[in-house]
Design a protein around this motif. Structure first.
Motif, PDB file in Angstrom:
ATOM      1  N   PRO A  11       5.264  -3.048  12.152  1.00  0.00           N
ATOM      2  CA  PRO A  11       5.446  -4.501  12.005  1.00  0.00           C
ATOM      3  C   PRO A  11       5.750  -5.173  13.343  1.00  0.00           C
ATOM      4  O   PRO A  11       6.382  -4.584  14.212  1.00  0.00           O
ATOM      5  CB  PRO A  11       6.646  -4.618  11.062  1.00  0.00           C
ATOM      6  N   LEU A  69      -1.642  -4.300   7.269  1.00  0.00           N
ATOM      7  CA  LEU A  69      -1.061  -4.361   8.612  1.00  0.00           C
ATOM      8  C   LEU A  69      -0.614  -5.755   9.034  1.00  0.00           C
ATOM      9  O   LEU A  69       0.094  -5.886  10.022  1.00  0.00           O
ATOM     10  CB  LEU A  69      -2.062  -3.811   9.636  1.00  0.00           C
ATOM     11  N   ASP A  73       3.719  -8.895   7.362  1.00  0.00           N
ATOM     12  CA  ASP A  73       4.294  -8.473   8.636  1.00  0.00           C
ATOM     13  C   ASP A  73       5.783  -8.796   8.741  1.00  0.00           C
ATOM     14  O   ASP A  73       6.532  -8.047   9.359  1.00  0.00           O
ATOM     15  CB  ASP A  73       3.528  -9.129   9.787  1.00  0.00           C
ATOM     16  N   PHE A  79       6.818  -2.778   4.399  1.00  0.00           N
ATOM     17  CA  PHE A  79       7.058  -1.609   5.250  1.00  0.00           C
ATOM     18  C   PHE A  79       7.970  -0.620   4.532  1.00  0.00           C
ATOM     19  O   PHE A  79       8.963  -1.016   3.921  1.00  0.00           O
ATOM     20  CB  PHE A  79       7.733  -2.046   6.555  1.00  0.00           C
ATOM     21  N   ARG A  96       2.590   0.864   5.342  1.00  0.00           N
ATOM     22  CA  ARG A  96       2.482  -0.586   5.365  1.00  0.00           C
ATOM     23  C   ARG A  96       1.796  -0.968   4.064  1.00  0.00           C
ATOM     24  O   ARG A  96       0.917  -0.259   3.604  1.00  0.00           O
ATOM     25  CB  ARG A  96       1.654  -1.053   6.567  1.00  0.00           C
TER      26      ARG A  96
END
Length: 180
Positions: A11, A69, A73, A79, A96
């Protein structure tokens, strides 16, 4: 190469300084600019510099194609650590997740040795994983330890998860896998 793959998967925003996109060895200087000649075979340039350039290009392409991805974020739900404490093995692994929950598994191996059959816990709802990026590919200047076949989880727990996969970890490389 391993760190570039880690940075694109982790991240946050990617940050390259002048010349890192093709592995310039010398520190950049505003007096002369990047050493672009390192990419020119006419000047005896090494393929490794072109390999890193190609890796950065492919990282950008795969980044755009993998919502896991970038969609979440700044959202903690985007995550998940698989292992962040395997210091003896020099391994970091994390998931992710995109907004719809689709995972991307990043496995970063910061050791110069190949690790055969390395076990990693994975979500049990993914029936198979396919490699989408491997920074050890020969075209990037790596040794070529890649996973051409899908990897299927086993019902053996690891890292606090009921299922796990076994991977051969390439030396000094990051591998990205997605559901097959």
């Amino acid at each position: 190469r391993a760190y570039l793959g880690f940075m694109w998967a982790h991240p946050g925003k990617q940050l390259l300084f002048m010349g890192q996109e093709f592995a310039q060895g010398a520190e950049w200087s505003e007096a002369q600019g990047p050493d672009w000649w390192l990419l020119d075979p006419a000047y005896g340039a090494e393929a490794d510099h072109r390999g890193v350039r190609d890796l950065v290009r492919d990282l950008n392409t795969r980044y755009r194609a993998a919502p896991a991805l970038w969609e979440r974020d700044t959202d903690p739900a985007g995550f998940e650590w698989i292992t962040g404490d395997a210091a003896d093995d020099n391994v970091l692994a994390f998931l992710r997740r995109s907004a719809d929950g689709t995972p991307l598994l990043a496995v970063c191996h910061f050791s110069p040795v190949v690790r055969e059959g390395y076990r990693l816990g994975v979500p049990e709802d993914v029936p198979a994983w396919a490699e989408v990026l491997n920074t050890d590919a020969v075209r990037y200047g790596g040794s070529g330890v890649v996973h051409p076949d899908v990897v299927k989880p086993e019902p053996r727990g690891a890292h606090g998860r009921p299922a796990s996969i076994r991977l051969t970890l390439p030396p000094l490389a990051t591998v990205w896998l997605r559901p097959a």
